[in-house]
Design an enzyme around this catalytic site. Structure first.
Site, PDB file in Angstrom:
ATOM      1  N   GLU A 232       0.792  -1.221   0.003  1.00  0.00           N
ATOM      2  CA  GLU A 232       0.037   0.046  -0.016  1.00  0.00           C
ATOM      3  C   GLU A 232       0.961   1.296  -0.104  1.00  0.00           C
ATOM      4  O   GLU A 232       0.703   2.087   0.725  1.00  0.00           O
ATOM      5  CB  GLU A 232      -0.994  -0.065   1.254  1.00  0.00           C
TER       6      GLU A 232
HETATM    7  C1  TNX Z   1      -4.312  -4.003   4.699  1.00  0.00           C
HETATM    8  S1  TNX Z   1      -2.571  -6.451   4.503  1.00  0.00           S
HETATM    9  C2  TNX Z   1      -2.956  -3.733   5.236  1.00  0.00           C
HETATM   10  C3  TNX Z   1      -2.683  -3.422   6.532  1.00  0.00           C
HETATM   11  C4  TNX Z   1      -4.074  -3.016   7.410  1.00  0.00           C
HETATM   12  C5  TNX Z   1      -4.973  -4.401   6.913  1.00  0.00           C
HETATM   13  C6  TNX Z   1      -6.250  -4.238   7.675  1.00  0.00           C
HETATM   14  C7  TNX Z   1      -1.523  -5.276   4.254  1.00  0.00           C
HETATM   15  C8  TNX Z   1      -0.244  -5.828   3.538  1.00  0.00           C
HETATM   16  N1  TNX Z   1      -1.958  -4.021   4.519  1.00  0.00           N
HETATM   17  O1  TNX Z   1      -1.951  -2.154   6.623  1.00  0.00           O
HETATM   18  O2  TNX Z   1      -3.696  -2.933   8.831  1.00  0.00           O
HETATM   19  O3  TNX Z   1      -5.385  -4.070   5.674  1.00  0.00           O
HETATM   20  O4  TNX Z   1      -7.016  -5.329   7.626  1.00  0.00           O
END
Ligand code: TNX
Length: 422
Positions: A232
């Site tokens: 992300e």
């Molecule tokens: C996605 S999974 C994220 C996290 C969040 C999560 C909440 C991932 C690699 N990144 O930053 O905490 O969703 O479900």
């Protein structure tokens, strides 16, 4: 003598053909007339035999068993809310009981930096001082992380440390604003948004910073992997992301570690031996990235959000957790095959399975356990037992016996309507 496949333990023991090797983690266990005999090629194998023995009902039995996957993991996010050594060790006990062998610690995120770094002391002192919603912060000293690593190793659990980069870095930037892209906020962050912070990928300081951090981390964690996050990074442009990946990989390698990262890292060329963690089932891109990872020669750890994200609500009434990936009841966590998730990939592409527990909404050990159990048992069996040996009805019946154990041990759990726990 009862047949091995009917033994009421979790995970279900597999049936190995006579003479089939036990490997690094397998064992043979025989109980006859009250006498127990354990055979294993390794201490880990003997340890797993003991874990199985603890869950055997009385009577004679013969089991020959070994795991399907080498990486049987659980991730704890100690960045959004912090959990101390005692809580983490208690979770390690749970992992060991179900023959899981990887504890992935998500040690940094926008909301907190959770490990003391001697070369950059403000990371923990300032960057670790808060958490989501104004909750108390915290961080591990070197001795504390060593204590976790040792406790885990005694139970054949390897700690995989994660420092999330190049995004999810607001806590680091608050401590050292010069690490951020020019114009970054230098405030601590206690919200739950993602994707707004980025390291300055063009600055040499970023890589000397990561070199220092990885050096200290590598000295504290003897396991082979260093997880760089990579997820992300919405405020890092794709070109900048590629530039970052090119420069960060040699830094990881220089400290003798193999690279691990979330699926997004597969959008960049990867060196040999990388581990890529598939997670985003809400977007078809995740599957493309998983295939790209394998094309780069990486192996996959499967963490499909709609199966094994332990922070996702069980159902609409679950008070804790999130629902961006839908709801995940126990059967959802159980009824899937890691090798069938992404078309075109075979068993050999898959190193294992990991259940992440993100903690935006979780503040106490009871919260953690309520989200872990019973789903962690389902994940453990997905990771351990060969696909043909798995059956939901059979698992459900075996799982029912765990409720009494959890009650006796004061372990919190979700009373799933899918399982007759009491
Ligand atoms: C996605 S999974 C994220 C996290 C969040 C999560 C909440 C991932 C690699 N990144 O930053 O905490 O969703 O479900």
């Amino acid at each position: 003598m009862r047949a091995a496949e009917r033994v009421a333990i979790i995970p279900a023991p597999a049936r190995l053909a006579p003479g089939e090797p036990l490997g690094d983690e397998g064992y043979r266990l025989e109980v006859r007339d009250g006498k127990t005999r354990i055979d294993a090629e390794t201490d880990a194998g003997s340890f797993y035999a003991e874990q199985t023995l603890r869950r055997l009902p009385p009577g004679d039995v013969a089991i020959a068993d070994r795991p399907r996957f080498a990486w049987r993991g659980f991730m704890l996010d100690v960045a959004r809310h912090f959990f101390g050594v005692e809580d983490v060790c208690r979770l390690v006990d749970h992992l060991a009981a179900y023959k899981l062998n990887v504890l992935h610690l998500h040690l940094s995120d926008d909301q907190g930096w959770r490990l003391a770094i001697d070369a950059w002391p403000r990371l923990a002192e300032h960057g670790g001082s808060g958490a989501i919603g104004g909750a108390p912060g915290g961080f591990y000293t070197h001795d504390e992380l060593r204590a976790i690593v040792r406790y885990a190793a005694e139970r054949f659990v390897t700690v995989v440390p994660e420092i999330d980069t190049p995004g999810h870095v607001q806590a680091a930037i608050a401590a050292y604003p010069e690490l951020g892209v020019p114009g970054s906020s230098s405030d601590l962050y206690d919200g739950a948004e993602v994707g707004f912070s980025s390291l300055d990928v063009h600055s040499a300081l970023t890589y000397s910073f990561l070199d220092d951090v990885f050096r200290e981390l590598a000295a504290l964690t003897p396991g082979p992997y260093l997880h760089i996050g990579g997820d992300e990074a919405h405020s890092t442009s794709h070109d900048d992301y590629l530039a970052f990946m090119e420069r960060v990989q040699p830094v990881v390698a220089a400290h003798g570690k193999r690279l691990a990262g979330w699926e997004e890292i597969a959008s960049a060329p990867l060196g040999a031996g990388a581990v890529v963690q598939y997670w985003n089932t809400a977007s078809p891109r995740g599957r493309d990235l998983a295939r790209a990872a394998v094309a780069h020669g990486a192996q996959l750890v499967m963490s499909p959000a709609d199966r094994v994200y332990l922070d996702i609500k069980y159902d609409a009434d679950t008070p804790l957790g999130q629902d961006w990936a839908g709801h995940v009841e126990v059967r959802d966590s159980y009824d899937w095959d890691p090798a069938a998730l992404v078309d075109g990939l075979g068993e050999e592409a898959i190193l294992g399975v990991e259940a992440p527990l993100w903690t935006e909404t979780l503040t106490t050990r009871r919260d953690l356990e309520t989200m872990m159990f019973p789903r962690l048992c389902a994940v453990a069996e997905v990771a351990w037992s060969p696909q043909p040996a798995r059956d939901w009805e059979d698992f459900r019946a075996r799982l029912a016996a765990e409720g009494a154990r959890w009650d006796a041990a004061g372990v919190a759990y979700h009373r799933s309507p899918q399982v007759a726990l009491r």
